[in-house]
Scaffold this active site. Sequence first.
Site, short mmCIF file in Angstrom:
data_model
loop_
_atom_site.label_atom_id
_atom_site.label_comp_id
_atom_site.label_asym_id
_atom_site.label_seq_id
_atom_site.Cartn_x
_atom_site.Cartn_y
_atom_site.Cartn_z
N HIS A 173 -65.42 -43.68 -21.63
CA HIS A 173 -64.38 -43.87 -22.66
C HIS A 173 -64.47 -42.68 -23.61
O HIS A 173 -65.42 -42.55 -24.38
CB HIS A 173 -64.60 -45.19 -23.41
CG HIS A 173 -63.58 -45.41 -24.47
ND1 HIS A 173 -62.57 -46.34 -24.36
CD2 HIS A 173 -63.39 -44.80 -25.66
CE1 HIS A 173 -61.80 -46.28 -25.44
NE2 HIS A 173 -62.29 -45.35 -26.24
N LEU A 174 -63.48 -41.81 -23.55
CA LEU A 174 -63.50 -40.59 -24.34
C LEU A 174 -62.32 -40.58 -25.30
O LEU A 174 -61.20 -40.20 -24.93
CB LEU A 174 -63.43 -39.36 -23.41
CG LEU A 174 -64.39 -39.36 -22.21
CD1 LEU A 174 -64.13 -38.17 -21.30
CD2 LEU A 174 -65.84 -39.37 -22.68
N GLY A 175 -62.57 -41.09 -26.48
CA GLY A 175 -61.52 -41.07 -27.51
C GLY A 175 -62.08 -40.32 -28.70
O GLY A 175 -62.78 -39.31 -28.53
N ASN A 176 -61.81 -40.82 -29.92
CA ASN A 176 -62.51 -40.23 -31.06
C ASN A 176 -63.98 -40.60 -31.00
O ASN A 176 -64.86 -39.78 -31.22
CB ASN A 176 -61.89 -40.71 -32.36
CG ASN A 176 -60.73 -39.82 -32.75
OD1 ASN A 176 -60.84 -38.59 -32.66
ND2 ASN A 176 -59.63 -40.42 -33.14
N ASP B 98 -59.90 -32.85 -33.26
CA ASP B 98 -58.86 -33.11 -32.27
C ASP B 98 -59.09 -32.26 -31.02
O ASP B 98 -59.04 -31.03 -31.07
CB ASP B 98 -57.48 -32.79 -32.89
CG ASP B 98 -56.35 -33.33 -32.02
OD1 ASP B 98 -56.39 -33.13 -30.80
OD2 ASP B 98 -55.43 -33.96 -32.59
N ARG C 160 -57.27 -31.65 -28.53
CA ARG C 160 -56.15 -30.78 -28.12
C ARG C 160 -56.26 -29.42 -28.80
O ARG C 160 -56.14 -28.37 -28.17
CB ARG C 160 -54.81 -31.43 -28.48
CG ARG C 160 -54.39 -32.48 -27.47
CD ARG C 160 -53.31 -33.34 -28.02
NE ARG C 160 -53.80 -34.10 -29.19
CZ ARG C 160 -53.22 -35.19 -29.66
NH1 ARG C 160 -52.12 -35.64 -29.11
NH2 ARG C 160 -53.72 -35.83 -30.67
N ASN D 222 -56.61 -55.39 -35.71
CA ASN D 222 -57.78 -54.53 -35.81
C ASN D 222 -57.81 -53.97 -37.22
O ASN D 222 -57.06 -53.06 -37.55
CB ASN D 222 -57.68 -53.41 -34.77
CG ASN D 222 -58.90 -52.51 -34.78
OD1 ASN D 222 -59.81 -52.71 -35.59
ND2 ASN D 222 -58.91 -51.53 -33.90
N ILE E 276 -58.87 -38.69 -24.65
CA ILE E 276 -59.27 -37.47 -23.93
C ILE E 276 -59.33 -37.73 -22.42
O ILE E 276 -58.79 -36.97 -21.62
CB ILE E 276 -60.64 -36.97 -24.46
CG1 ILE E 276 -60.54 -36.64 -25.95
CG2 ILE E 276 -61.12 -35.77 -23.65
CD1 ILE E 276 -61.88 -36.32 -26.62
N ARG F 146 -69.03 -37.47 -34.55
CA ARG F 146 -70.42 -37.93 -34.46
C ARG F 146 -71.21 -37.05 -33.50
O ARG F 146 -70.70 -36.64 -32.46
CB ARG F 146 -70.47 -39.38 -33.95
CG ARG F 146 -69.92 -40.36 -34.94
CD ARG F 146 -70.04 -41.79 -34.41
NE ARG F 146 -68.89 -42.54 -34.86
CZ ARG F 146 -68.23 -43.42 -34.12
NH1 ARG F 146 -68.64 -43.69 -32.89
NH2 ARG F 146 -67.19 -44.05 -34.60
N ARG G 179 -60.40 -57.87 -33.52
CA ARG G 179 -61.44 -56.99 -32.99
C ARG G 179 -62.58 -56.95 -34.00
O ARG G 179 -62.37 -56.66 -35.17
CB ARG G 179 -60.87 -55.59 -32.78
CG ARG G 179 -61.92 -54.66 -32.27
CD ARG G 179 -61.35 -53.30 -31.97
NE ARG G 179 -62.44 -52.45 -31.51
CZ ARG G 179 -62.53 -51.16 -31.75
NH1 ARG G 179 -61.60 -50.56 -32.44
NH2 ARG G 179 -63.55 -50.48 -31.30
#
Length: 605
Positions: A198-201, A273, A275, A7, A322, A231, A81
């Site tokens: 899908h909860l990431g960055n 972040d 957290r 990636n 997340i 975003r 990817r």
Amino acid sequence: MNILVLNAGSSSVKAAVINPATGARGLEMSADRLLDAPRIEFSDGTVIEPESKGPERTIAVCLEALKDKLSGTDIDGVGHRVVHGGEDFDRATRIDEEVEARIESLSKLAPLHNPVNLRGIRAARALFPDVDHFAIFDTAFHQSLPRRAKTYALPKELMAEHGIRRYGFHGTSHQYVAAKAASFLGAEPRDLRIISCHLGNGCSVAAIEFGRSVETSMGMTPLEGLVMGTRSGDIDPGIIDYLHEQAGLSTSEIDELLNRKSGLAGLSGVGNDMRTILDKSMAGDADCQLAVQVFTHRLRKYIGGYAAIMGGVDAIVFTGGIGENSPVIRHRASQRLHYLGAVINEDKNSTAELSETVPVVDFSMQHSRVKLLAVRTDEQLAIARQCGKLIDKADAVNTMPSIPIAVSARHIHLRQETLDVLFGKGHELSVKKWLSQPGQFAAEETVTVVGPRNSIERVRVLGPVRSKDQLEISRTDEFFLGIDAPVRESGKVEDTPGCKLIGPAGEYDLEDGVICAWRHIHMTPEDAATFGVQDRDVVEVAVSNNERALTFGNVLIRVSPKYKLEMHIDTDEGNAAEIRRGDQGVLTMTGQEGTLRKRKVSLSS
Ligand code: ADP
């Protein structure tokens, strides 16, 4: 088999050697800060800090270091990817010069991603020239979005000219977690309606109806939809001009603002972040509290919307950094979903710990009709698997029978009870003509179908009677009648619209059962073995023995000893392909995760 999964991003490169069959991981590499101070870390503890030589050369330096480390390891293929596959790519694809050129030409749709992905591809192909390289596209899984979902309400010529439409992203992850969730529930994705978050960055939601993505929150670019790390997700497009006029920002400044300075970071003022944001919100930071509220409010809005689109949902899946790790966000997103049939089990939610050995946790109550699941995503493994399947089947060049194609006119299957109402108690259908499928016949009887706008007379009843009423019409019929029917396989009529039926003896209000039949192929188990497919696989069929060569994607396989080999399409599809009596199709490839069995077919018909 070992697949090297790569990636290549703008400032980082990640790589892992994965056995697609077992999921076992070999060497992993993570290289960061490529643009200023490159640092390459390997899973064996080695760290290299090469001099930065510009992005292109630095990626090559990382891969050279990786190649050195891999000396002595057999690599069978490399999976890359790639973010944007545009209209062109709906599946994992072997890379050659032409594919490279097509990925390059898609750079205008993803200027931040495709050029750097391509840089990785070119460097890796130069360093590993003896193995096949594959591109796995983030957009591919969403190629099944229906037109109504992928079309923006903009002038159609403009959209056609510039390729403007909803493409959707995170497809590899959505597809992977949907399959994981299904197998956890002892089902197949094609039997379930799943909302995958899908909860990431980056964050996106997908509505996956019976195995196919039918809606997703990211659009032409990954900027649309949910609130993300940096975003904005959805905003009123009027804000863009307003910012330009009132705040004096240029288009590139606005782009930077919406992509890098907004979302959780913009709202919280403490970075992206989750957290940190959750910790500070707990300590009373009002900005962080609002960031969490806006984030989960938007998510709940999408969940409700997607349940509405699919007419219900069987499982809601949370994944990404997340979704996998934050009970607070899962709680906020899935509370008060009782109206959907989803009831959270707070204990299970707060104690859920995902790991390699526990990749799925069900945090819904036992009586919850809709399952709430936290699922560990693994895009690298998904990529490795897709490559493995393509390698496995690459040499399987089979000669297979061609498939006769039949165009099904609109028709209706009735239950005896409905027949009684329409034609009189105890009425038996009389055979007008036997159909090619053994035992099936077109009956003498016809009914009138009444929709909100118009009616259609003389709709043929097919026999024998069935356990469910089912009216199969084309899109053209739908618009004429004024009914919005989903594409469904035969028999799956739950949450479909109804209509009124009129027969000589009476009228009947069909509560549900109106579908636009999912194009399908009937075959026997022997045929299925010959083609290397299974019941309810989804395949592609090329029809080239007519003037308009055309490939039908998303063709459903139906296997039964009672069937005779034949593909059924509706009149609209038949007209589009100019199908004539006796035309034949060629099965070219299957296309869904879990059933991806590539067949290269050489065929004479
Ligand atoms: P990417 O989209 O870059 O792959 P990830 O899927 O790793 O990102 O997700 C990163 C996000 O997950 C970050 O916002 C991080 O704060 C969040 N995250 C990770 N662990 C937790 C946790 N225990 N609680 C809340 N958020 C978490």
